[in-house]
Design a protein around this motif. Sequence first.
Motif, short mmCIF file in Angstrom:
data_model
loop_
_atom_site.label_atom_id
_atom_site.label_comp_id
_atom_site.label_asym_id
_atom_site.label_seq_id
_atom_site.Cartn_x
_atom_site.Cartn_y
_atom_site.Cartn_z
N ILE A 1 4.16 6.05 -3.62
CA ILE A 1 4.32 6.19 -2.17
C ILE A 1 2.95 6.26 -1.50
O ILE A 1 2.73 5.65 -0.44
N ILE A 2 2.00 6.97 -2.11
CA ILE A 2 0.64 7.00 -1.57
C ILE A 2 0.04 5.61 -1.55
O ILE A 2 -0.47 5.14 -0.52
N TRP A 3 0.10 4.93 -2.68
CA TRP A 3 -0.53 3.61 -2.83
C TRP A 3 0.08 2.58 -1.87
O TRP A 3 -0.64 1.91 -1.14
N GLN A 4 1.41 2.48 -1.91
CA GLN A 4 2.08 1.47 -1.08
C GLN A 4 2.08 1.87 0.39
O GLN A 4 2.00 1.01 1.27
N GLY A 5 2.18 3.18 0.68
CA GLY A 5 2.09 3.64 2.06
C GLY A 5 0.73 3.32 2.67
O GLY A 5 0.62 2.90 3.82
N ARG A 6 -0.31 3.49 1.86
CA ARG A 6 -1.67 3.14 2.30
C ARG A 6 -1.76 1.64 2.56
O ARG A 6 -2.30 1.20 3.57
N ASN A 7 -1.22 0.84 1.63
CA ASN A 7 -1.28 -0.62 1.81
C ASN A 7 -0.54 -1.05 3.08
O ASN A 7 -1.04 -1.88 3.84
N GLN A 8 0.62 -0.48 3.30
CA GLN A 8 1.38 -0.83 4.51
C GLN A 8 0.60 -0.42 5.76
O GLN A 8 0.51 -1.18 6.72
N SER A 9 0.02 0.76 5.74
CA SER A 9 -0.71 1.26 6.89
C SER A 9 -1.95 0.42 7.21
O SER A 9 -2.26 0.16 8.37
N MET A 10 -2.65 -0.02 6.18
CA MET A 10 -3.88 -0.80 6.39
C MET A 10 -3.60 -2.25 6.79
O MET A 10 -4.44 -2.89 7.40
N HIS A 11 -2.42 -2.76 6.44
CA HIS A 11 -2.13 -4.19 6.65
C HIS A 11 -0.88 -4.45 7.48
O HIS A 11 -0.39 -5.58 7.52
N TYR A 12 -0.37 -3.44 8.17
CA TYR A 12 0.90 -3.61 8.90
C TYR A 12 0.84 -4.69 9.98
O TYR A 12 1.84 -5.34 10.27
N GLU A 13 -0.33 -4.90 10.57
CA GLU A 13 -0.44 -5.89 11.65
C GLU A 13 -0.26 -7.32 11.15
O GLU A 13 0.09 -8.21 11.91
N GLU A 14 -0.50 -7.53 9.85
CA GLU A 14 -0.33 -8.86 9.26
C GLU A 14 1.15 -9.21 9.12
O GLU A 14 1.51 -10.38 9.00
N ASN A 15 2.02 -8.18 9.08
CA ASN A 15 3.46 -8.35 8.97
C ASN A 15 3.84 -9.24 7.77
O ASN A 15 4.72 -10.09 7.87
N ASN A 16 3.13 -9.03 6.65
CA ASN A 16 3.41 -9.80 5.44
C ASN A 16 3.16 -8.92 4.22
O ASN A 16 2.27 -9.16 3.44
#
Length: 152
Positions: free
Chosen positions: A81-96
């Motif tokens: 959850i930490i790892w994937q939550g961080r990835n989503q948070s850092m790249h959410y604007e890419e929407n991919n």
Amino acid sequence: MQLQYEYLQYNKRTESLSKQEEVLISQIEQLKNLIDAKSFAISSLCGALLQISKQGISIVHRGLGSCPNGRSIGNDVLKNIIWQGRNQSMHYEENNPNQAVKNCFQNLETSFGSEFSLTLHPSENFAQKIVIKVLGWNEYQVYEQDMISLLG
């Protein structure tokens, strides 16, 4: 004459109400802007906290593979959850999001509801929800305990 008088009085009250409404609408707009700014700041801080936590895992374990799972949270584990939550948070604007992020958020959606749906909220930064609602890191002791469980 009385009808004219009543009409004038009504217009005065309506004018007064209109001015009060304008003031209230302006105040509401200012409050909305404040809420948005604070929400963005909290979300940014939560994203930074996820980044720091992910970096701790990377430094100590060189990645997710050798890192202990930590506590179970819903249908997933702390480290993921930490790892994937961080990835989503850092790249959410890419929407991919990558498949690992999608899988994690499907687990979160199953466990915690549609507010974690990447499909329903494709351009949302979930950092605040992850840190506060899922991980419960609004108290330092919980964060510390979780990080000790992962990093030793």
